[in-house]
Design an enzyme around this catalytic site. Structure first.
Site, PDB file in Angstrom:
ATOM      1  CG  ASN A  68      -1.827   1.143   1.330  1.00 58.30           C
ATOM      2  OD1 ASN A  68      -1.777   2.060   0.486  1.00 58.30           O
ATOM      3  ND2 ASN A  68      -2.671   1.156   2.329  1.00 58.30           N
ATOM      4  NE  ARG A  86      -6.134   1.663  -0.035  1.00 64.43           N
ATOM      5  CZ  ARG A  86      -6.113   2.847   0.578  1.00 64.43           C
ATOM      6  NH1 ARG A  86      -4.985   3.353   1.030  1.00 64.43           N
ATOM      7  NH2 ARG A  86      -7.213   3.538   0.714  1.00 64.43           N
TER       8      ARG A  86
END
Ligand code: ADP
Length: 398
Positions: free
Chosen positions: A7, A90
């Site tokens: 992420n 992500r």
């Protein structure tokens, strides 16, 4: 099969290495202050935390550091990076281009780049992370898991705004929704817990309440509405975000405070919500403490929050033609018992009866049922796990 979940933000990069055979987290951590002085990596594995201070001028150095620590003979968890079968990234915004997880290829990356307009703070940073990973591990498949994808099933009558249709067509101005991986995870866990998996009539309202908060209506496993909108500024008032306001307030504020539209957006994103109302903090722990000490504005902020959440629960019950389950998740949803109590209060007419004692029990990392045995609607506290969703989606794609 081991999957690395990444992420990437503009100056940070969080990771988890997950063994998908058992869905166990082998290691997790994050790089902070990328591109700034004092960059560091914090790595946790085998119950031990390691902090490495090392300059990280770009995300390339951060990824190299993550791979080094994961394969380190002492604190690492794998022998070589060949053990990483895939990477799940992500990505915040999929616009209307993608409605599911896709492989990161030259073509799909170009499409995500085009969507940067819709998420200028997030998508470019996510892309930098993907490209840095691809450079370090050129033969490892990379998946892009979008925050917005779970909301792709929202019907047009729910996602359209009341503006000229041509402007929707040209600029793609509509509701997208966010926190999709979390809403997906907790709604699936709720269905599993209640034995309603695959049941097209199962109706759940998922309340992801954290620093940023959003509430979704999920019917038969499909999202049919959500509280955030074109951006994550919409919906309930949040830590520092205003949530829904009359759009005319923007022009009025700009005139009165001599602000540009851009300044006004910063104001609504950073100076509003719980922090703006209470003047105390954006953090719910501080707000609850201040309320207990008799602070009127902290009390008002908390009352506003619970009231707005309650209204979404009611309106989504109406949108779905009923409700079987309410789920609370994320920092506030999992931990702040007074918010759960206030959201559920006076909703007996909908079949919601909270067990006040069970509601007070501490979060133990497992699913907790906090409704009374005779409550028609089950109220659950479910710890969210966005990384696991990203890893599962990546595995499924492969
Ligand atoms: P985000 O991911 O949107 O930054 P989180 O889901 O981590 O936010 O939620 C942060 C919020 O959860 C804070 O307002 C914090 O006060 C609240 N919270 C309440 N109790 C706890 C707790 N025991 N641990 C962590 N966060 C908590």
């Amino acid at each position: 099969m081991k999957i690395l979940v990444v992420n990437a933000g503009s100056s940070s990069l969080k990771y988890q290495l997950i063994d998908m055979d058992t869905e166990t987290v082998l290691a997790k951590g994050g790089c902070e202050r990328i591109g700034l002085d004092g960059a560091k990596l914090v790595h946790k594995a085998n119950g031990k935390e390691t902090v490495i201070l090392s300059p990280q001028p770009t995300h390339n150095e951060s990824i190299a550091l993550v791979l080094k620590v994961l394969t380190d003979p002492e604190v690492g968890v794998i022998k070589s990076m060949d053990e990483i079968d895939a990477v799940g990234h992500r990505v915040v915004h999929s616009g209307e281009t993608f409605d599911k997880t896709v492989l990161a290829t030259a073509d799909t990356l170009k499409e995500v780049e085009k969507l940067s307009d819709l998420a200028p703070l997030h998508n470019p940073a996510n892309l930098i992370g993907i490209k840095a990973c691809q450079a370090a591990m050129p033969s490892t498949p990379m998946a892009m898991v979008f925050d917005t994808a779970f909301h792709a099933t929202i019907p047009a009558h729910a996602y359209m705004y009341g503006i000229a249709y041509e402007d929707y067509e040209q600029y793609k101005i509509r509701k997208y929704g966010f926190h999709g991986t979390s809403h997906k995870f907790v709604s699936q866990e709720a269905a599993k817990y209640l034995g309603r998996e695959g049941d097209a009539t199962f109706k759940v309202v998922t309340c992801h309440l954290g620093n940023g908060s959003s509430i979704s209506a999920v019917k038969g496993g499909k999202c049919i509405d959500t509280s955030m909108g074109f951006t994550p500024l919409a919906g309930v008032s949040m830590g520092t975000r205003s949530g829904d306001i009359d759009p005319a307030v923007v022009e009025y504020l700009c005139t009165k405070k001599k602000m540009s539209a851009e300044d006004c957006m910063t104001y609504l994103n950073k100076k509003g919500g719980m922090a703006g109302i209470s003047g105390v903090s954006s953090d719910f722990r501080d707000l609850v403490k201040a309320k207990d000490e008799g602070n009127a504005r902290a009390t008002l902020a908390l009352d506003m929050f619970s009231y707005q959440c309650k209204k979404f629960v009611g309106s989504y019950a109406a949108a779905m033609g009923g409700v079987d389950c309410i789920v609370f998740t994320a920092g506030v949803g999992e931990n702040t018992d007074c918010v759960r109590k206030d959201v559920c209060s006076d909703l007996e007419f909908l079949g919601i009866k909270l067990d006040e004692q069970k509601n007070l029990e501490r979060n133990n990392g497992k699913i907790r049922e906090i409704s009374t045995p005779d409550s028609k609607v089950k109220v659950l506290v479910i710890p969210t796990n966005e990384e696991l969703v990203i890893a599962r989606e990546t595995l499924e794609l492969l």
